[in-house]
Design a protein around this motif. Structure first.
Motif, PDB file in Angstrom:
ATOM      1  N   MET A  58      -0.523  10.113  -3.487  1.00  0.00           N
ATOM      2  CA  MET A  58      -1.719  10.345  -2.348  1.00  0.00           C
ATOM      3  C   MET A  58      -1.235  11.067  -1.261  1.00  0.00           C
ATOM      4  SD  MET A  58      -3.394   6.633  -3.005  1.00  0.00           S
ATOM      5  CE  MET A  58      -4.721   6.507  -1.483  1.00  0.00           C
ATOM      6  N   PRO A  59      -2.533  11.488  -0.709  1.00  0.00           N
ATOM      7  CA  PRO A  59      -2.144  12.341   0.707  1.00  0.00           C
ATOM      8  C   PRO A  59      -1.762  11.292   1.740  1.00  0.00           C
ATOM      9  CG  PRO A  59      -4.291  13.159  -0.015  1.00  0.00           C
ATOM     10  CD  PRO A  59      -3.658  11.874  -0.939  1.00  0.00           C
ATOM     11  N   GLU A  60      -0.889  11.748   2.757  1.00  0.00           N
ATOM     12  CA  GLU A  60      -0.193  10.736   3.909  1.00  0.00           C
ATOM     13  C   GLU A  60      -1.270  10.033   4.534  1.00  0.00           C
ATOM     14  OE1 GLU A  60       2.317   8.802   5.993  1.00  0.00           O
ATOM     15  OE2 GLU A  60       2.907  10.315   4.252  1.00  0.00           O
ATOM     16  N   ASP A  61      -2.532  10.536   5.146  1.00  0.00           N
ATOM     17  CA  ASP A  61      -3.447   9.815   5.813  1.00  0.00           C
ATOM     18  C   ASP A  61      -4.449   9.153   5.002  1.00  0.00           C
ATOM     19  OD1 ASP A  61      -4.251  12.271   5.031  1.00  0.00           O
ATOM     20  OD2 ASP A  61      -5.374  12.531   7.034  1.00  0.00           O
ATOM     21  N   SER A  62      -4.225   9.117   3.474  1.00  0.00           N
ATOM     22  CA  SER A  62      -5.166   8.274   2.801  1.00  0.00           C
ATOM     23  C   SER A  62      -4.719   6.823   2.455  1.00  0.00           C
ATOM     24  CB  SER A  62      -5.323   8.877   1.184  1.00  0.00           C
ATOM     25  OG  SER A  62      -4.190   8.920   0.639  1.00  0.00           O
ATOM     26  N   PRO A  93       0.774  -1.270  -0.036  1.00  0.00           N
ATOM     27  CA  PRO A  93      -0.017  -0.063  -0.007  1.00  0.00           C
ATOM     28  C   PRO A  93       0.767   1.412   0.019  1.00  0.00           C
ATOM     29  CG  PRO A  93      -1.000  -1.410   1.543  1.00  0.00           C
ATOM     30  CD  PRO A  93       0.432  -2.053   0.952  1.00  0.00           C
ATOM     31  N   GLU A  94       1.941   1.309   0.670  1.00  0.00           N
ATOM     32  CA  GLU A  94       2.674   2.704   0.748  1.00  0.00           C
ATOM     33  C   GLU A  94       3.353   2.816  -0.577  1.00  0.00           C
ATOM     34  OE1 GLU A  94       2.688   4.846   3.328  1.00  0.00           O
ATOM     35  OE2 GLU A  94       0.964   3.505   4.197  1.00  0.00           O
ATOM     36  N   THR A  95       3.820   1.866  -1.236  1.00  0.00           N
ATOM     37  CA  THR A  95       4.476   2.027  -2.496  1.00  0.00           C
ATOM     38  C   THR A  95       3.401   2.722  -3.442  1.00  0.00           C
ATOM     39  OG1 THR A  95       5.979   0.328  -1.860  1.00  0.00           O
ATOM     40  CG2 THR A  95       5.978   0.978  -4.155  1.00  0.00           C
ATOM     41  N   LEU A  96       2.234   1.887  -3.403  1.00  0.00           N
ATOM     42  CA  LEU A  96       1.152   2.548  -4.197  1.00  0.00           C
ATOM     43  C   LEU A  96       0.822   3.773  -4.103  1.00  0.00           C
ATOM     44  CD1 LEU A  96      -0.295   1.731  -6.820  1.00  0.00           C
ATOM     45  CD2 LEU A  96      -2.167   0.776  -5.217  1.00  0.00           C
ATOM     46  N   LYS A  97       0.454   4.207  -2.852  1.00  0.00           N
ATOM     47  CA  LYS A  97       0.333   5.662  -2.289  1.00  0.00           C
ATOM     48  C   LYS A  97       1.280   6.425  -2.966  1.00  0.00           C
ATOM     49  CE  LYS A  97       0.265   6.638   2.019  1.00  0.00           C
ATOM     50  NZ  LYS A  97      -0.399   6.669   3.642  1.00  0.00           N
ATOM     51  N   THR A  98       2.525   6.238  -2.913  1.00  0.00           N
ATOM     52  CA  THR A  98       3.778   7.035  -3.349  1.00  0.00           C
ATOM     53  C   THR A  98       3.585   7.251  -4.836  1.00  0.00           C
ATOM     54  OG1 THR A  98       5.106   6.628  -1.437  1.00  0.00           O
ATOM     55  CG2 THR A  98       6.159   7.483  -3.360  1.00  0.00           C
TER      56      THR A  98
END
Length: 217
Positions: free
Chosen positions: A168-172, A159-164
């Motif tokens: 995406m915002p930090e708390d999404s 998830p964190e890699t995809l968020k980056t």
């Protein structure tokens, strides 16, 4: 009989969509009509949500290079999952687990940022935001089946890699990569059941009365 009941034909259509919904992995390249895609997203947006918080966010992945990058993340996790399965590794590696590069539409379903402000229904169960997102995905899934469109839910990614990757915002938080597209046919049974990975359990074994593991009378 309830006066609010749908007609027999309408009820049958609802149950048909439920029982024939499949997690699809094989897609045709034909594009989805934009109005149809909007209808599916609108169905998702009309899902129930705890405290009416509507935590779902959907990102349409239209950039080919970004889609390839998401596929690479999924492939990386597929290999790690296979290793974690020990004796079922070879069996798992024979399964098709996604159609990211084949389907005409890829969506990333995520939870919004600043969710901590929503405490209605979440004070003791903060994970209800995720339950609400799951309801939205299920709405889309059933609407897609009724429209003859296949949908596959891919959860193999960090998830964190995809968020980056998606800025995406930090708390999404991203929770699903959704593959949508026309299909040649829907699987007769869930694919993992067809491939004898698992069987559907008997409902009676999952239904209790009053206390845990007390069968219903």
């Amino acid at each position: 009989m309830s006066q609010n009941r749908y007609s027999d034909a309408e009820c049958a259509a609802v149950y048909r969509a439920i029982y024939e919904r499949r997690d699809m992995r094989h897609f045709l390249p034909a594009p989805i009509d934009p109005e149809l895609l909007l209808r599916l997203l609108d169905a998702a947006h009309h899902a129930p949500s705890v405290g009416f918080m509507q935590p779902w966010r959907f990102m349409r992945i239209s950039c080919p290079e970004l889609r390839k990058a998401i596929h690479a993340l999924v492939e990386q996790e597929r290999l790690l999952t296979a290793k974690a399965l020990d004796e079922r590794e070879d069996e798992f590696m024979k399964l098709k687990v996604e159609g990211i590069l084949e389907c005409p539409e890829v969506l990333v379903a995520a939870l919004c940022e600043q969710r901590q402000q929503y405490i209605f229904g979440r004070r003791t169960l903060p994970e209800m935001d995720l339950a609400s997102l799951a309801c939205a995905i299920q709405n889309m899934w059933l609407a897609a089946r009724a429209e003859g469109i296949g949908l596959g839910w891919v959860s193999m990614f960090e998830p964190e890699t995809l968020k980056t990757l998606l800025n995406m915002p930090e708390d999404s938080r991203p929770f699903a990569v959704l593959c949508l597209g026309h299909v040649d046919k829907f699987y007769d049974k869930p694919m993992l059941e067809q491939e004898q990975w698992e069987v559907r359990r008997n409902l009676n074994d999952l239904l209790f009365e009053n206390t845990w593991n007390t069968p219903c009378r």
